[in-house]
Design a protein around this motif. Structure first.
Motif, PDB file in Angstrom:
ATOM      1  N   THR A 165      -3.788   1.759  -3.219  1.00  0.00           N
ATOM      2  CA  THR A 165      -4.529   2.216  -2.039  1.00  0.00           C
ATOM      3  C   THR A 165      -5.034   1.062  -1.185  1.00  0.00           C
ATOM      4  O   THR A 165      -5.436   1.266  -0.038  1.00  0.00           O
ATOM      5  N   ASN A 166      -5.019  -0.142  -1.749  1.00  0.00           N
ATOM      6  CA  ASN A 166      -5.422  -1.321  -0.975  1.00  0.00           C
ATOM      7  C   ASN A 166      -4.756  -2.546  -1.576  1.00  0.00           C
ATOM      8  O   ASN A 166      -4.591  -2.650  -2.783  1.00  0.00           O
ATOM      9  N   TYR A 167      -4.352  -3.480  -0.692  1.00  0.00           N
ATOM     10  CA  TYR A 167      -3.713  -4.706  -1.181  1.00  0.00           C
ATOM     11  C   TYR A 167      -3.943  -5.813  -0.165  1.00  0.00           C
ATOM     12  O   TYR A 167      -3.700  -5.614   1.016  1.00  0.00           O
ATOM     13  N   THR A 189      -7.009  -8.227  -5.111  1.00  0.00           N
ATOM     14  CA  THR A 189      -7.284  -7.446  -3.896  1.00  0.00           C
ATOM     15  C   THR A 189      -6.803  -6.002  -4.009  1.00  0.00           C
ATOM     16  O   THR A 189      -6.989  -5.211  -3.083  1.00  0.00           O
ATOM     17  N   SER A 222      -6.564  -2.125  -5.050  1.00  0.00           N
ATOM     18  CA  SER A 222      -7.286  -0.934  -5.489  1.00  0.00           C
ATOM     19  C   SER A 222      -6.250   0.141  -5.790  1.00  0.00           C
ATOM     20  O   SER A 222      -5.189   0.181  -5.146  1.00  0.00           O
ATOM     21  N   ILE A 241       0.849  -1.191   0.000  1.00  0.00           N
ATOM     22  CA  ILE A 241       0.000   0.000   0.000  1.00  0.00           C
ATOM     23  C   ILE A 241       0.889   1.247   0.000  1.00  0.00           C
ATOM     24  O   ILE A 241       1.872   1.325   0.737  1.00  0.00           O
TER      25      ILE A 241
END
Length: 239
Positions: free
Chosen positions: A237-239, A164, A166, A126
């Motif tokens: 932004t997400n992982y 996953t 984003s 992230i």
């Protein structure tokens, strides 16, 4: 669903000729090594490799390369060291998508002083951010240039193979634009619309416009420097 419009090359050429007539000047990009009298235009023999930046372990993967074939992008399998014969005057765009690694994207010229060029892939985390120099826009517009297609497809694939993840799509611009913050955000929005139209879920994407606040070249003096400022980057932004 919004359709992303791609600028047609003939429209660009017509506009340039119309504005300059017979005296229109075209800037041809050349490798910086050709400016030296000691350098010829003989092919450059170079080896490419890809490695994990954290472990330096070499990775066998596939690159999307523009420049090897002047007509279309090439899918190139890269193993421990892949030998290539490159033109010293040509710019190459390289894209690499590997699960659990950040999308890799760059522009290069074949440097005769670098016998082996190793591309380092960053393990996903992230906050990682990278520029996508091959995503290009028509000057002064929010319209994606048709040559952006391979980079946009690589971005879509990156999101697909990392289910996953984003990402924030971030637009950048030059300060000579009337409203750089709005323009940069709208350019990022154009990439967002392309991805959504290609099947990416909107909730995995966000859009930002940074205007001219993070220019690579503070005072661009060439069309290439201005284009480098007028870019798209992505941040995990997400992982």
């Amino acid at each position: 669903m919004t359709t992303v419009r791609y600028a047609h090359i003939f429209g660009l050429l017509f506009g340039l000729l119309s504005s300059g007539g017979a005296n229109a000047q075209f800037v041809v990009e050349r490798s910086p090594w050709l400016d030296s009298e000691a350098v010829t235009e003989e092919p450059v023999n170079q080896r490419w490799a890809v490695a994990n930046q954290s472990t330096t372990q070499l990775i066998t993967t596939e690159l999307t390369v523009e420049g090897l074939n002047p007509r279309k992008p090439v899918q190139l399998k890269v193993e421990e060291d892949t030998a290539l014969e490159l033109a010293p005057y040509r710019r190459y765009s390289r894209l690499c998508v590997e699960p659990n690694f950040m999308l890799y994207a760059d522009f290069i010229y074949a440097d005769p002083e670098v016998p082996t060029d190793t591309m380092m892939l960053k393990p996903l985390a992230i906050g990682l951010e990278t520029a996508l120099p091959a995503v290009e826009f028509m000057p002064g517009t929010e319209e994606l240039y048709f040559t952006s297609a391979p980079a946009l497809q690589a971005l879509r694939k990156f999101i697909e193979v990392n289910p996953t993840v984003s990402v924030a799509i971030i637009g950048h611009d030059n300060e000579d634009v009337l409203e750089p913050n709005r323009t940069s955000r709208n350019r990022a929005r154009a990439v967002f619309e392309y991805l959504v139209s290609s099947g990416v879920k909107p909730n995995r994407l966000s859009v930002e416009g940074r205007g001219a606040s993070q220019r690579i070249y503070t005072h661009p003096s060439t069309p290439q420097e201005a284009q480098a400022n007028r870019r798209i980057s992505i941040r995990v932004t997400n992982y």
